[in-house]
Design an enzyme around this catalytic site. Sequence first.
Site, PDB file in Angstrom:
ATOM      1  N   ARG A  22       0.831  -1.217   0.000  1.00  0.00           N
ATOM      2  CA  ARG A  22       0.000   0.000   0.000  1.00  0.00           C
ATOM      3  C   ARG A  22       0.862   1.263   0.000  1.00  0.00           C
ATOM      4  NH1 ARG A  22      -3.564  -3.308   3.093  1.00  0.00           N
ATOM      5  NH2 ARG A  22      -2.639  -2.689   5.065  1.00  0.00           N
ATOM      6  N   SER A  39      -1.726 -16.486   5.815  1.00  0.00           N
ATOM      7  CA  SER A  39      -2.737 -15.592   6.373  1.00  0.00           C
ATOM      8  C   SER A  39      -4.005 -16.317   6.850  1.00  0.00           C
ATOM      9  CB  SER A  39      -3.113 -14.570   5.294  1.00  0.00           C
ATOM     10  OG  SER A  39      -3.657 -13.431   5.888  1.00  0.00           O
ATOM     11  N   ASN A  42      -5.179 -18.346  12.898  1.00  0.00           N
ATOM     12  CA  ASN A  42      -4.723 -19.311  13.927  1.00  0.00           C
ATOM     13  C   ASN A  42      -5.554 -19.186  15.209  1.00  0.00           C
ATOM     14  OD1 ASN A  42      -3.250 -16.953  13.711  1.00  0.00           O
ATOM     15  ND2 ASN A  42      -1.273 -17.986  13.680  1.00  0.00           N
ATOM     16  N   CYS A  43      -6.029 -17.974  15.483  1.00  0.00           N
ATOM     17  CA  CYS A  43      -6.834 -17.780  16.709  1.00  0.00           C
ATOM     18  C   CYS A  43      -8.169 -18.536  16.630  1.00  0.00           C
ATOM     19  CB  CYS A  43      -7.096 -16.301  16.939  1.00  0.00           C
ATOM     20  SG  CYS A  43      -5.594 -15.313  16.883  1.00  0.00           S
ATOM     21  N   THR A 274      17.003  -5.170  13.400  1.00  0.00           N
ATOM     22  CA  THR A 274      17.889  -6.078  14.144  1.00  0.00           C
ATOM     23  C   THR A 274      19.282  -5.443  14.191  1.00  0.00           C
ATOM     24  OG1 THR A 274      18.579  -7.226  12.145  1.00  0.00           O
ATOM     25  CG2 THR A 274      16.598  -8.067  13.242  1.00  0.00           C
ATOM     26  N   ASN A 275      20.263  -6.200  14.595  1.00  0.00           N
ATOM     27  CA  ASN A 275      21.628  -5.659  14.595  1.00  0.00           C
ATOM     28  C   ASN A 275      22.159  -5.502  13.163  1.00  0.00           C
ATOM     29  OD1 ASN A 275      21.579  -8.478  14.536  1.00  0.00           O
ATOM     30  ND2 ASN A 275      23.730  -8.614  15.106  1.00  0.00           N
ATOM     31  N   ASP A 284       5.656 -12.713  17.039  1.00  0.00           N
ATOM     32  CA  ASP A 284       5.935 -13.572  18.199  1.00  0.00           C
ATOM     33  C   ASP A 284       7.424 -13.837  18.395  1.00  0.00           C
ATOM     34  OD1 ASP A 284       3.234 -13.774  18.413  1.00  0.00           O
ATOM     35  OD2 ASP A 284       3.107 -15.947  18.073  1.00  0.00           O
ATOM     36  N   LYS A 436     -22.222   4.341  38.144  1.00  0.00           N
ATOM     37  CA  LYS A 436     -20.820   4.206  38.550  1.00  0.00           C
ATOM     38  C   LYS A 436     -20.354   2.853  38.017  1.00  0.00           C
ATOM     39  CE  LYS A 436     -21.713   5.838  42.895  1.00  0.00           C
ATOM     40  NZ  LYS A 436     -21.550   5.826  44.319  1.00  0.00           N
TER      41      LYS A 436
HETATM   42  P1  FAD Z   1       2.685 -16.711  12.999  1.00  0.00           P
HETATM   43  O1  FAD Z   1       1.330 -16.177  12.798  1.00  0.00           O
HETATM   44  O2  FAD Z   1       2.842 -17.949  13.772  1.00  0.00           O
HETATM   45  O3  FAD Z   1       3.336 -16.879  11.585  1.00  0.00           O
HETATM   46  C1  FAD Z   1       4.635 -17.344  11.405  1.00  0.00           C
HETATM   47  C2  FAD Z   1       4.724 -18.184  10.142  1.00  0.00           C
HETATM   48  O4  FAD Z   1       6.073 -18.266   9.783  1.00  0.00           O
HETATM   49  C3  FAD Z   1       4.248 -19.592  10.332  1.00  0.00           C
HETATM   50  O5  FAD Z   1       3.185 -19.891   9.469  1.00  0.00           O
HETATM   51  C4  FAD Z   1       5.471 -20.447  10.030  1.00  0.00           C
HETATM   52  O6  FAD Z   1       5.151 -21.618   9.313  1.00  0.00           O
HETATM   53  C5  FAD Z   1       6.315 -19.524   9.203  1.00  0.00           C
HETATM   54  N1  FAD Z   1       7.745 -19.807   9.306  1.00  0.00           N
HETATM   55  C6  FAD Z   1       8.483 -19.977  10.431  1.00  0.00           C
HETATM   56  N2  FAD Z   1       9.768 -20.191  10.122  1.00  0.00           N
HETATM   57  C7  FAD Z   1       9.852 -20.162   8.777  1.00  0.00           C
HETATM   58  C8  FAD Z   1      10.910 -20.313   7.876  1.00  0.00           C
HETATM   59  N3  FAD Z   1      12.136 -20.544   8.284  1.00  0.00           N
HETATM   60  N4  FAD Z   1      10.656 -20.232   6.552  1.00  0.00           N
HETATM   61  C9  FAD Z   1       9.410 -19.977   6.109  1.00  0.00           C
HETATM   62  N5  FAD Z   1       8.368 -19.829   6.927  1.00  0.00           N
HETATM   63  C10 FAD Z   1       8.592 -19.915   8.241  1.00  0.00           C
HETATM   64  N6  FAD Z   1      -3.364 -14.408  19.728  1.00  0.00           N
HETATM   65  C11 FAD Z   1      -4.275 -13.522  20.185  1.00  0.00           C
HETATM   66  O7  FAD Z   1      -3.947 -12.358  20.357  1.00  0.00           O
HETATM   67  N7  FAD Z   1      -5.546 -13.922  20.457  1.00  0.00           N
HETATM   68  C12 FAD Z   1      -5.960 -15.190  20.273  1.00  0.00           C
HETATM   69  O8  FAD Z   1      -7.135 -15.508  20.506  1.00  0.00           O
HETATM   70  C13 FAD Z   1      -5.030 -16.129  19.820  1.00  0.00           C
HETATM   71  N8  FAD Z   1      -5.385 -17.411  19.650  1.00  0.00           N
HETATM   72  C14 FAD Z   1      -4.459 -18.303  19.177  1.00  0.00           C
HETATM   73  C15 FAD Z   1      -4.847 -19.616  19.014  1.00  0.00           C
HETATM   74  C16 FAD Z   1      -3.929 -20.534  18.538  1.00  0.00           C
HETATM   75  C17 FAD Z   1      -4.334 -21.949  18.379  1.00  0.00           C
HETATM   76  C18 FAD Z   1      -2.614 -20.112  18.218  1.00  0.00           C
HETATM   77  C19 FAD Z   1      -1.632 -21.090  17.662  1.00  0.00           C
HETATM   78  C20 FAD Z   1      -2.219 -18.824  18.373  1.00  0.00           C
HETATM   79  C21 FAD Z   1      -3.144 -17.905  18.871  1.00  0.00           C
HETATM   80  N9  FAD Z   1      -2.777 -16.568  19.058  1.00  0.00           N
HETATM   81  C22 FAD Z   1      -3.711 -15.677  19.542  1.00  0.00           C
HETATM   82  C23 FAD Z   1      -1.414 -16.090  18.806  1.00  0.00           C
HETATM   83  C24 FAD Z   1      -1.311 -15.456  17.439  1.00  0.00           C
HETATM   84  O9  FAD Z   1      -1.784 -16.335  16.490  1.00  0.00           O
HETATM   85  C25 FAD Z   1       0.125 -15.074  17.182  1.00  0.00           C
HETATM   86  O10 FAD Z   1       0.514 -14.153  18.150  1.00  0.00           O
HETATM   87  C26 FAD Z   1       0.331 -14.467  15.831  1.00  0.00           C
HETATM   88  O11 FAD Z   1      -0.122 -15.295  14.832  1.00  0.00           O
HETATM   89  C27 FAD Z   1       1.822 -14.163  15.641  1.00  0.00           C
HETATM   90  O12 FAD Z   1       2.093 -13.772  14.359  1.00  0.00           O
HETATM   91  P2  FAD Z   1       3.511 -14.071  13.710  1.00  0.00           P
HETATM   92  O13 FAD Z   1       3.476 -13.546  12.332  1.00  0.00           O
HETATM   93  O14 FAD Z   1       4.579 -13.621  14.595  1.00  0.00           O
HETATM   94  O15 FAD Z   1       3.620 -15.636  13.699  1.00  0.00           O
END
Ligand code: FAD
Length: 834
Positions: A22, A39, A42-43, A274-275, A284, A436
């Site tokens: 965008r 996309s 997961n939640c 990062t560094n 996460d 209140k």
């Molecule tokens: P992710 O969404 O986990 O995405 C990371 C992706 O990177 C993954 O698909 C993985 O396969 C890919 N990956 C990793 N390493 C590599 C690599 N070397 N090469 C290529 N791809 C790679 N959070 C909330 O706030 N509320 C909720 O209700 C909630 N419920 C959840 C329920 C479940 C069952 C789970 C599993 C998580 C939940 N979460 C919730 C947490 C939330 O989903 C995560 O905080 C969020 O998805 C983090 O985003 P991210 O992009 O950091 O990681």
Amino acid sequence: MAKYLIVGGVAGGAGTAARLRRRDEKAEIIMFERGEYISYANCGLPYYAGDVITERSRLFVMTPERFMESLNVEARVLSEVKAINRKAKTITVLDLKKNTEYEERYDTLILSPGASPVRPPIPGIDHPSIMSLRSVSDIDKIKEKVDSPNVKRAVVVGGGFIGLEMAENLKERGLEVSVVEALEQVMNIIDYDLAADVQQHLRAKGVALFLKDGVASFEHHGSIVSVRLASGTLIDAELVILSIGVRPDTAFLKDSGIALAKNGAIKVDEYFTTNDKDIRAVGDAIEFASPLTKVAVTVPLAGPANKQARLCADAIIDGNKKPYTGTIATSIAKIFDMTVASTGLTEKGLKQANLPFRSATTHAGNHAGYYPNTKQLTLKILYHPQSGKIWGAQAVGYDGVDKRIDVISAFIGKEGTVYDLAEFEQAYAPPFSSAKDPVNMVGFIAINTIELLSDTIDWQEAQQLKREGAFMLDVRSAEEYELGAIQGSVNIAHTELRNRLSEIPKDRVIVINCAMGLRGYLAERILRQNGYTQVKNLSGGFKSYDKAVREKELLEHRGQASIKEESAYIDNRNEDGSFRKRTENKISKIDACGLQCPGPIIRLKKEIDNLEQGDRIVMKASDPGFGIDVQSWCKLTGNELISVTTTEGVIEAVVEKGSPDICKMPSSAGEKPAICSTDNGATLIVFSNDLDKALASFVLANGAAASGKKVTMFFTFWGLSVLRKKNTPPVKKDFMGKMFGMMLPKGMEKLSLSSMNMGGMGSAMMKSRMKKKHVDQVHQMFEDAKKVGVKMVACQMSMDIMGIKKEELVDGIEIGGVATYMADASESKVNLFI
Ligand code: FAD
């Protein structure tokens, strides 16, 4: 033209890609995802297992094709990034379909690999039925198991939000579910006193809880896994869900030279750099200083990941203009009918960070109490004892939990204080809130402590002071006290306190408790203004204390049946899972929703009196105290409590009428209820003709009678007015009798408030408020008293002095003297003068 490569195709990765596009239409953007999907929600995965989300396709927010179509971003799935070659500014990608590796060049690399579930090296953990949940393919495998008719039992290891969401969904699918947690509580994002509520709710829903008991090993017996706990307990299951936390998924960065924390989290600055200035990271997998403690933390939540993605893309395009300020870990979960939410720091977090704090708790309705369907919620805040800066908040309830936590989260984000909470202006109408709001209430409580009007303590401090010899003062009504109290506490209702100060020592610490904290505060103010200096008020009252202490006791005595029965909620099954005896007798259904304590108990007593032994009452009540009260009442009266369950804040109790001959049975037949005790009486001397005091007398008398006590009310002097008929018949009187007859109120309808009567306006307001709150009027209470067998005696001597004749008094009254009173008083444990 800039070339952006992104590792990870879900929350943080896809979000960054979309925002980059965008902001930069010309850039080349490629997103690498190890899994099959990008996309996805997961939640939402636990709800797919539970058949709440029924269409699998609804889990996918985007597909690679749609990503390309709408954003011109190439999403390469089944493509694992294996290494980063920083010098060459390339990444090594393993094409998982072809099993071939290739290099891809970048100008800027964005890492969002997320966090993967922890799988510690517990013996036997490799069994195929022991599963973790992170991705769509994980849930596909889990769902396949759940759908299989052979899978009847599941063990969820870990009582965090994902574990409990899974427990709920598996239970809803009909599985027998056990939750195993190594800590002494579930939901570590809230404190023990609130977690106690969640634990009781889980048990009420039929989930077995094994707390403070980690998994020692998994033993395999074909398709069955036996989960052996550290205590030796063995639980068999066809499915085990491991949900004991996550760890940054950064193994592929090991040799990259990118700075990682001990737990593998990627270290970034406020622009997610990062560094290496050309490599940024979000989600996460990163660690960032908490705005509250300034200590670096990893917060695996979707909200922060998505917001970081947007800011990160902006930082890349704009050149580091808008810094990230960190997350306060605001989170929420639905656990069956309950909502649990928190923001900021918990007590544990504050202790670890060595920050000074104090707590304020309120138990309140989600909206105005007089408006139908009020649900209880408990809201607790933690704040700096002097400045009032809010450190954190947590809430447990059925409705409106999210709203309160979101509001407080916003204040914490802006470094707000408890003064902001007190001033917070909510959108108010009875169906939504109260004039209140609970948010205001916790602000008021906290401000009272800062301004030294009150000194609150929590349940643990109360226990400690009790051990150190504090005078434990319970200021609830006698019948509330009777239904359960802190052991060793002395009961003086707050309304009587001013007249009974001599009973309270000045040289000891006084710990006051009421039901929820408010009356305790009123009592505290009375004591402080009467020269008592060492006074503490129990925050959240007996309700908070009792829940936490019950849970602790349950934990300490696990395995002992007697304690199991003490738990707040019981279900109607035997140890072996079979249902307890069903009755062929009559079953009456009573709806007491909306009635306040002790209304539901009085109603129960009234109804049960009309039943035969073995008949049952199924009673619904929304008063949250009813769940505990009904257990105490059954114990006191010898009736059997078959079950207590809650659904969306409505408590349903099934009570079976006990034997009318229980008191005649020999002692060898077992412990007799309190109703059989020979000194099981209560006497009340009603001396006053004030409306409020008459009301209090009837509330106490009816409550005591409902608990099986033999109650006598002795009306003397001005108290006789309460018994006068509205239209007194003409009777012959002397001059003084006529004078008294004119001056005294003609019956209970004409009584006035003892203070704030304001020419009758106060009394009218009180009556209208009682009506709105579904509290009976005094004449109704009088009728109830007659029905539940309260003996009402008019004092002969006072009648003579005041010239009041028997004909002037309402029906159903005995005329008696001091001897009648003394005879009843000698059989009483409780004797009150009002
Ligand atoms: P992710 O969404 O986990 O995405 C990371 C992706 O990177 C993954 O698909 C993985 O396969 C890919 N990956 C990793 N390493 C590599 C690599 N070397 N090469 C290529 N791809 C790679 N959070 C909330 O706030 N509320 C909720 O209700 C909630 N419920 C959840 C329920 C479940 C069952 C789970 C599993 C998580 C939940 N979460 C919730 C947490 C939330 O989903 C995560 O905080 C969020 O998805 C983090 O985003 P991210 O992009 O950091 O990681």
